[in-house]
Design an enzyme around this catalytic site. Structure first.
Site, PDB file in Angstrom:
ATOM      1  N   LYS A  47      -4.102 -12.559  -1.715  1.00 31.46           N
ATOM      2  CA  LYS A  47      -3.187 -12.779  -2.855  1.00 31.46           C
ATOM      3  C   LYS A  47      -2.291 -13.990  -2.632  1.00 31.46           C
ATOM      4  CE  LYS A  47      -1.102  -8.730  -2.788  1.00 31.46           C
ATOM      5  NZ  LYS A  47      -1.774  -8.018  -1.688  1.00 31.46           N
ATOM      6  N   ARG A 122       3.594  -3.015  -7.502  1.00 30.58           N
ATOM      7  CA  ARG A 122       2.754  -2.275  -6.553  1.00 30.58           C
ATOM      8  C   ARG A 122       2.663  -0.801  -6.913  1.00 30.58           C
ATOM      9  NH1 ARG A 122       3.339  -6.058  -1.942  1.00 30.58           N
ATOM     10  NH2 ARG A 122       1.843  -5.506  -0.342  1.00 30.58           N
ATOM     11  N   ARG A 161      -5.166 -12.661  10.993  1.00 33.16           N
ATOM     12  CA  ARG A 161      -4.452 -13.637  10.159  1.00 33.16           C
ATOM     13  C   ARG A 161      -3.313 -14.290  10.946  1.00 33.16           C
ATOM     14  NH1 ARG A 161      -2.321 -11.607   4.420  1.00 33.16           N
ATOM     15  NH2 ARG A 161      -1.311  -9.971   5.646  1.00 33.16           N
ATOM     16  N   ARG A 196       2.167 -11.845  11.491  1.00 31.91           N
ATOM     17  CA  ARG A 196       3.106 -10.921  10.867  1.00 31.91           C
ATOM     18  C   ARG A 196       3.185  -9.625  11.653  1.00 31.91           C
ATOM     19  NH1 ARG A 196       2.032 -10.454   4.463  1.00 31.91           N
ATOM     20  NH2 ARG A 196       2.424  -8.280   4.987  1.00 31.91           N
ATOM     21  N   ARG A 207      -1.193   0.618   5.480  1.00 36.18           N
ATOM     22  CA  ARG A 207      -0.965  -0.188   4.267  1.00 36.18           C
ATOM     23  C   ARG A 207      -2.148  -0.051   3.296  1.00 36.18           C
ATOM     24  NH1 ARG A 207      -0.119  -5.692   7.001  1.00 36.18           N
ATOM     25  NH2 ARG A 207       0.059  -6.581   4.918  1.00 36.18           N
TER      26      ARG A 207
END
Ligand code: AMP
Length: 255
Positions: A47, A122, A161, A196, A207
């Site tokens: 996103k 969300r 990531r 992160r 998540r």
């Protein structure tokens, strides 16, 4: 490289709305501003990357609730400490807190020429509040872009990531599929890359679970609104500016 494997557009249910959407999509291609775009997708679906490409292409504001919360945490404020408790656990921040923050953000002068909302809404409650927040400003969501990616691919994308620490750059890498040339350093601006806190496997699994339970229902919500645009992706797919241009043209053709 165009990597989207399957693109589907849900049409408006009546002619009037169809005409409005057609006008908006034509506006996208002409670079006209004031568009409100919502990004939907599981954590790690891309996103942020797509939102950045869209905001660069359309020259509109990028509002990422996750980035806003991480900044608040960095500031060491009381609110930041509260947010950290939810985020490090892979839980959603309560709706009332997020909605209040977003309301303020939408009022800023920089948000008046259109926005890409990345990470909001969300929950169904947030989606309904967004409608009200926009209505009071005589605006509405123009298109909701859903990035659809299998759960097993999400783990790869998030755990591997790495993100550029320079806020103005924010380039995103993947140690498997999209490595930086130099270890730990951003190719674009030379700043350090970081991982992160919530991109560890255990939190990512929570998540994903939260996403299926709380966020997936809003896909149906936007589908019923007739403004859902879905792109299927796999772990190795890197969305490029060319993809974005193609998606926008593709949307245009299909309606
Ligand atoms: P993101 O950067 O979008 O992956 O968001 C990181 C974390 O921030 C999420 O896992 C949530 O804990 C929190 N968060 C971001 N946006 C929202 C939202 N709209 N509602 C609730 N929590 C959110």
């Amino acid at each position: 490289m165009c990597s989207a494997q399957n693109v589907c557009l849900c049409f408006f249910k009546n002619t009037y709305r169809n005409v409005c959407f057609l006008k908006n999509i034509n506006s996208i291609n002409k670079g006209v501003k004031n568009l409100i775009i919502v990004m939907l997708g599981a954590p790690g679906s891309g996103k942020g990357t797509v939102a950045k490409l869209l905001t660069d292409t359309l020259n509109i504001e990028h509002i990422s609730t996750g980035d806003m919360f991480r900044e608040e945490i960095k500031s060491g404020s009381k609110l930041g400490k509260e947010l950290e408790n939810y985020m490090s656990d892979g839980k959603l921040v309560p709706d009332d807190v997020v909605i209040k923050i977003l309301d303020e953000r939408l009022s800023r002068p920089t948000a008046q020429n259109g926005v890409v909302l990345d990470g909001f809404p969300r929950t169904k409650i947030q989606a309904e509040h967004l409608k009200q927040l926009l209505e009071k400003r005589n605006k509405k969501v123009d298109v909701a872009i859903q990035l659809n990616i299998p759960d097993e691919d999400i783990i790869y994308r998030t755990v591997k990531r790495r993100i550029c620490s320079n806020k103005d750059c924010g380039a995103i890498y993947n140690l498997e599929f999209n490595k930086p040339k130099q270890d730990g350093i951003c190719d674009v601006c030379g700043s350090e890359l970081y991982r992160r806190e919530d991109d560890n496997e255990e939190t990512v699994k929570r998540r994903i679970d939260t996403y299926h339970k709380r966020s997936e229902p809003i896909i149906k919500y936007f589908e019923e609104e007739g403004i859902l645009y879905t792109v299927d992706l796999r772990a190795q797919d890197q969305v490029t500016k060319q993809d974005i241009d193609k998606w926008l043209k593709d949307i245009n053709k299909k309606i």
